[in-house]
Design a protein around this motif. Structure first.
Motif, PDB file in Angstrom:
ATOM      1  N   PHE A   1      41.087  59.092  30.242  1.00 26.30           N
ATOM      2  CA  PHE A   1      41.851  59.100  31.484  1.00 26.30           C
ATOM      3  C   PHE A   1      42.677  60.366  31.673  1.00 26.30           C
ATOM      4  CE2 PHE A   1      41.732  54.266  31.854  1.00 26.30           C
ATOM      5  CZ  PHE A   1      40.904  54.308  32.952  1.00 26.30           C
TER       6      PHE A   1
ATOM      7  N   LEU B   1      48.231  57.069  38.009  1.00 32.35           N
ATOM      8  CA  LEU B   1      48.292  55.714  37.456  1.00 32.35           C
ATOM      9  C   LEU B   1      47.936  55.721  35.968  1.00 32.35           C
ATOM     10  CD1 LEU B   1      46.713  53.533  40.291  1.00 32.35           C
ATOM     11  CD2 LEU B   1      49.070  53.455  39.461  1.00 32.35           C
ATOM     12  N   ALA B   2      47.000  56.583  35.573  1.00 33.70           N
ATOM     13  CA  ALA B   2      46.665  56.687  34.155  1.00 33.70           C
ATOM     14  C   ALA B   2      47.862  57.185  33.342  1.00 33.70           C
ATOM     15  CB  ALA B   2      45.469  57.628  33.980  1.00 33.70           C
TER      16      ALA B   2
ATOM     17  N   THR C   1      45.586  59.926  42.699  1.00 32.80           N
ATOM     18  CA  THR C   1      46.291  58.660  42.492  1.00 32.80           C
ATOM     19  C   THR C   1      45.863  57.989  41.194  1.00 32.80           C
ATOM     20  OG1 THR C   1      46.466  58.342  44.887  1.00 32.80           O
ATOM     21  CG2 THR C   1      46.779  56.408  43.497  1.00 32.80           C
ATOM     22  N   THR C   2      44.558  58.018  40.919  1.00 34.46           N
ATOM     23  CA  THR C   2      44.055  57.435  39.670  1.00 34.46           C
ATOM     24  C   THR C   2      44.624  58.161  38.454  1.00 34.46           C
ATOM     25  OG1 THR C   2      42.010  56.827  40.810  1.00 34.46           O
ATOM     26  CG2 THR C   2      41.974  56.811  38.406  1.00 34.46           C
TER      27      THR C   2
ATOM     28  N   PHE D   1      39.168  53.978  38.964  1.00 27.40           N
ATOM     29  CA  PHE D   1      38.306  54.981  38.341  1.00 27.40           C
ATOM     30  C   PHE D   1      36.832  54.635  38.549  1.00 27.40           C
ATOM     31  CE2 PHE D   1      35.901  56.632  34.736  1.00 27.40           C
ATOM     32  CZ  PHE D   1      36.286  57.959  34.726  1.00 27.40           C
TER      33      PHE D   1
ATOM     34  N   ALA E   1      50.224  54.286  33.023  1.00 30.24           N
ATOM     35  CA  ALA E   1      49.745  53.330  32.021  1.00 30.24           C
ATOM     36  C   ALA E   1      49.992  53.841  30.613  1.00 30.24           C
ATOM     37  CB  ALA E   1      48.254  53.063  32.243  1.00 30.24           C
TER      38      ALA E   1
ATOM     39  N   THR F   1      44.033  50.971  37.143  1.00 33.86           N
ATOM     40  CA  THR F   1      43.522  52.326  36.922  1.00 33.86           C
ATOM     41  C   THR F   1      42.026  52.312  36.645  1.00 33.86           C
ATOM     42  OG1 THR F   1      45.671  52.957  35.998  1.00 33.86           O
ATOM     43  CG2 THR F   1      43.832  54.428  35.580  1.00 33.86           C
TER      44      THR F   1
END
Length: 302
Positions: free
Chosen positions: A120, A235-236, A231-232, A193, A239, A189
Motif C-alpha cells: 500500500f 487511507l493506506a 484518496t486510497t 484499491f 490504516a 482501503t
C-alpha cells in the motif's frame, strides 16, 4: 544632259549585319556536393505537432527554481518510500522476533505490517509518482509501469491480509477480527484499491484497442481515477498509523510506552515518515508546477 536631273547613286556594297547578341559565357560546372538539398515535403500534421511542441517549450520552460523544487520533492519522496519499508523490516526483525507461518501465529502476524507497507505504501507510492518521475516518457510506457507497480502490490496485500486472519484465528485463545478502527479503515482501503485497479486496467489499457471511440470517456475518467488513487493512498497511511499505534500498545503496554524504549522510537519515526509521505505525495500530485501532463501529451505524438 539636264542639269536638274539627279544622277543615280552608285551601287554600294551591302552593310554587314552584326549579331548584337552577347556571346554565351561557358557554363560553370558545379560538383553535386555543392548543390543545395532538394526541398522536403512536410505534412500538415507534422507541422502542427512541431508547432505545438515549440509552443509548449516556450510557455512551460522551467527555470532553476522549478527544477530544484522538482528534484527535491521527487528525491525526498523516493527516499521516504524506501525508508518506510526499511524501518518496518528493522522493527519486525529486531523487536518482533522475525517471521513465521501457521506453526507460530504470533510471528506469522509480523508478515502483516511488512507486506501491507510494501504493497500500500512503497509500491503504490511509486506507482502514483511515476506520472511525475517519468515526465519525458511516452504515456503508454508510464501506464504500463503504473500497472506493474499496482500488480506487485496485489500479492503483498493478499498475503498480508491472510496472515493477519490466520494469526487471529489460530491464536490461543482466538482474537476477534474486524473490531478495531484500524481494521475498518484497512477494509475500506482494500476495497478502493481493488476498484481502482479493475477500473484503471479496463479503461486505460483494454479500451486502447478502440482508442478513437473511447477517447472522450477515458479523458473524463482521468481526474476521477487520479483523485480516488490519492484518496486510497491517504487511507493506506491512516490504516498504517492506527495499526502501528495499536500494535505498539499491545507490545509495550501503557506503562512501558511512555518511557521511550527503542521500539517506541522506531515506531514513532516510522509514523513520521508516513506522515511526511502523505504531504509530499499529495503535493507532487496536486502541484501545478510539477505536473507533466501537457509535455507528456506532446511527446506522445512525436
Amino acid at each position: 544632259m539636264d542639269s536638274n536631273s539627279v544622277s543615280p547613286m552608285p551601287d554600294m556594297a551591302p552593310m554587314a549585319e552584326f549579331d548584337k547578341t552577347p556571346p554565351t559565357p561557358p557554363e560553370d560546372t558545379l560538383p553535386m556536393d555543392d548543390l543545395p538539398p532538394p526541398p522536403t515535403t512536410v505534412t500538415v500534421q507534422e507541422e502542427k505537432e512541431k508547432e505545438a511542441h515549440r509552443h509548449y517549450e516556450e510557455e512551460n520552460e522551467w527555470g532553476c527554481g522549478s527544477w530544484l523544487e522538482y528534484a527535491l520533492v521527487m528525491v525526498l519522496a523516493c527516499i521516504l518510500l524506501l525508508a518506510s519499508l526499511g524501518l518496518t523490516l528493522y522493527w519486525v526483525i529486531r523487536h518482533q522476533e522475525g517471521f513465521a507461518w501457521r506453526d507460530d501465529p504470533k510471528r506469522q502476524f509480523n508478515l502483516h505490517p511488512v507486506l501491507m507497507v510494501a504493497g500500500f505504501i512503497t509500491f503504490s507510492g511509486f506507482s502514483v509518482l511515476l506520472y511525475r518521475i517519468c515526465r519525458c516518457c511516452r504515456r503508454i510506457y508510464v501506464k504500463l509501469l503504473h500497472t506493474v507497480f499496482h500488480a506487485l502490490a496485489i500479492p503483498c496485500v493478499a498475503v498480508g491480509f491472510l496472515a493477519v486472519l490466520d494469526s487471529h484465528n489460530l491464536a490461543l485463545p482466538p482474537i476477534p477480527n474486524f473490531y478495531s478502527l484500524h481494521s475498518w479503515i484497512g477494509l475500506v482501503t482494500m476495497g478502493l484499491f481493488a476498484i481502482q485497479f479493475v477500473v484503471g486496467f479496463f479503461s486505460f489499457l483494454i479500451l486502447l484497442c478502440c482508442e478513437g471511440a473511447t477517447a472522450g470517456f477515458r479523458a473524463s475518467l482521468v481526474p476521477i481515477h487520479a483523485s480516488f488513487g490519492l484518496t486510497t493512498f491517504m487511507l493506506a497511511i491512516a490504516a498504517c498509523l492506527t495499526g502501528l499505534t495499536e500494535k505498539v500498545f499491545f507490545s509495550l503496554g501503557k506503562d512501558e510506552y511512555p518511557k521511550w524504549p527503542e521500539q517506541a522510537l522506531i515506531v514513532n519515526a516510522l509514523a513520521m515518515v508516513l506522515v511526511a509521505l502523505g504531504i509530499l505525495v499529495s503535493y507532487a500530485v496536486r502541484s501545478p508546477t510539477l505536473r507533466g501532463d501537457a509535455k507528456v501529451c506532446v511527446t506522445e505524438r512525436l
